[in-house]
Write an enzyme that holds these catalytic residues in place. Structure first.
Site, PDB file in Angstrom:
ATOM      1  N   ASN A  25       0.644  -1.204  -0.142  1.00 44.73           N
ATOM      2  CA  ASN A  25      -0.431  -0.037  -0.092  1.00 44.73           C
ATOM      3  C   ASN A  25       0.357   1.100   0.284  1.00 44.73           C
ATOM      4  O   ASN A  25       1.675   1.966   0.625  1.00 44.73           O
ATOM      5  CB  ASN A  25      -0.813   0.088   1.126  1.00 44.73           C
ATOM      6  CG  ASN A  25      -1.853   1.975   1.390  1.00 44.73           C
ATOM      7  OD1 ASN A  25      -2.415   1.691   0.879  1.00 44.73           O
ATOM      8  ND2 ASN A  25      -2.452   0.894   2.583  1.00 44.73           N
TER       9      ASN A  25
ATOM     10  N   LYS B 244       0.580   4.384  -0.047  1.00 44.21           N
ATOM     11  CA  LYS B 244      -0.194   5.301   0.020  1.00 44.21           C
ATOM     12  C   LYS B 244      -0.329   6.882  -0.718  1.00 44.21           C
ATOM     13  O   LYS B 244      -0.767   6.344  -1.654  1.00 44.21           O
ATOM     14  CB  LYS B 244      -0.454   5.759   1.660  1.00 44.21           C
ATOM     15  CG  LYS B 244      -0.141   4.419   2.400  1.00 44.21           C
ATOM     16  CD  LYS B 244       0.219   4.833   4.166  1.00 44.21           C
ATOM     17  CE  LYS B 244       0.379   3.287   4.649  1.00 44.21           C
ATOM     18  NZ  LYS B 244       0.096   3.487   5.998  1.00 44.21           N
TER      19      LYS B 244
ATOM     20  N   GLU C 152      -6.776   4.194   7.641  1.00 45.40           N
ATOM     21  CA  GLU C 152      -6.621   6.230   7.305  1.00 45.40           C
ATOM     22  C   GLU C 152      -7.737   6.814   6.873  1.00 45.40           C
ATOM     23  O   GLU C 152      -8.524   7.894   6.657  1.00 45.40           O
ATOM     24  CB  GLU C 152      -5.309   5.834   6.758  1.00 45.40           C
ATOM     25  CG  GLU C 152      -4.036   5.985   7.714  1.00 45.40           C
ATOM     26  CD  GLU C 152      -2.671   5.329   6.754  1.00 45.40           C
ATOM     27  OE1 GLU C 152      -2.593   5.542   5.675  1.00 45.40           O
ATOM     28  OE2 GLU C 152      -2.447   5.024   7.003  1.00 45.40           O
TER      29      GLU C 152
HETATM   30  C1  PEP Z   1      -1.060  -0.241   5.895  1.00 41.56           C
HETATM   31  O1  PEP Z   1      -0.695   1.339   4.909  1.00 41.56           O
HETATM   32  O2  PEP Z   1      -1.676  -0.705   5.245  1.00 41.56           O
HETATM   33  C2  PEP Z   1       0.537  -0.545   6.620  1.00 41.56           C
HETATM   34  C3  PEP Z   1       0.042  -1.618   7.306  1.00 41.56           C
HETATM   35  O3  PEP Z   1       1.585   0.449   7.043  1.00 41.56           O
HETATM   36  P1  PEP Z   1       2.195  -0.072   7.587  1.00 41.56           P
HETATM   37  O4  PEP Z   1       3.078  -1.401   7.319  1.00 41.56           O
HETATM   38  O5  PEP Z   1       3.207   1.368   7.043  1.00 41.56           O
HETATM   39  O6  PEP Z   1       2.401   0.229   9.508  1.00 41.56           O
END
Ligand code: PEP
Length: 255
Positions: free
Chosen positions: A13, A15, A100
């Site tokens: 992901n 983001k 988020e």
């Molecule tokens: C996510 O964005 O779904 C996630 C798990 O982020 P991170 O691995 O940075 O905690």
């Protein structure tokens, strides 16, 4: 429980990260690494990188996903993108209900359900995110919260459509914080999700469902998390932005 009944999937992901040139560079670096993976490989990228990612991954084992989609087919929803629009550009996966989105953009269990159904109807594979907040874990209501999120997300989803669903268990307190759930905690909740799905559908449907863990998974902790009987891969934020780190997770999920 038999892990052989389902595919382990590692999904990145990204983001709100990576310009188009940066996305191109990361995908090119990732291609030879991903080639060796025996698990499913998905990268979920910002809308602006979708077409680039689809073009660059054509003919490889890397599938492309979006990070959200709207539940209506079209209309006056400024800033939104429909599931059909994603499908049209060659996207195969979409993340729905990421914490988020729930935290900053007013996503609720009900809108998660609507988006999930719209994405499935458009022929997309859906990664549905569920997970408790820190205070919910501290109050001892993790199981109730996660079971409810799972049940509401799947309302009206048929057993046939469930084959195109992945559930990602992502404790909110572990996302982007560097705090990881212990392997036991991750397995316990993934197992609860499977039991919840078994009650809604059948045990065979639940056994075939890929359930990921997400929350600060990284090259150091991945092997232990991914070895858990009910953890079938991961949804990866930070570590998906570095090809070599992502590669270590692909390797750990390929055993
Ligand atoms: C996510 O964005 O779904 C996630 C798990 O982020 P991170 O691995 O940075 O905690």
């Amino acid at each position: 429980m038999n892990k052989k009944l389902r595919q382990a999937v590692i999904a990145g992901n990204w983001k709100m990260n990576k310009t188009r040139p940066e996305a191109k560079a990361l995908i090119e670096e990732l291609k030879p690494i991903a080639e060796k993976a025996a698990c499913g490989v998905v990268i979920c990228v910002p809308y602006t990188n979708l077409e680039t990612a689809v073009a660059l991954t054509a003919g490889t084992n890397i599938k492309v996903g979006a990070e959200n989609c709207h539940f209506e087919k079209s209309g006056a929803f400024t800033g939104e993108v429909s599931a059909d629009m994603l499908k049209e550009v060659g996207v195969e996966y979409v993340i729905i209900g990421h914490s988020e989105r729930r935290q900053y953009f007013g996503e609720t269990d009900v809108t998660v359900n609507k988006r999930t159904k719209a994405a499935l109807a458009a022929g997309l594979n859906v990664i549905v995110c569920v997970g408790e907040m820190l205070d919910e874990r501290e109050k001892g209501i993790t199981d109730e919260i996660v079971a409810m999120q799972t049940k509401v997300a799947l309302l009206g989803v048929t057993a046939e459509q469930l084959k195109n669903v992945i559930i990602a268990y992502e404790p909110v307190w572990a996302i982007g914080t560097g705090k990881t759930a212990s392997a036991e905690q991750a397995n316990e909740v993934c197992s609860l999700i499977r039991a919840t799905v078994a009650k809604l559908y059948t045990q065979a449907d639940a056994d075939a469902l890929t359930i990921q863990y997400g929350g600060s998974m990284n090259p150091k902790n991945a092997a232990e998390l991914l070895a858990q009987p009910d953890v079938d891969g991961g949804l990866i934020g930070g570590a998906s932005l570095k090809a070599n780190d992502f590669g270590v997770l692909l390797e750990a999920a390929s055993i």
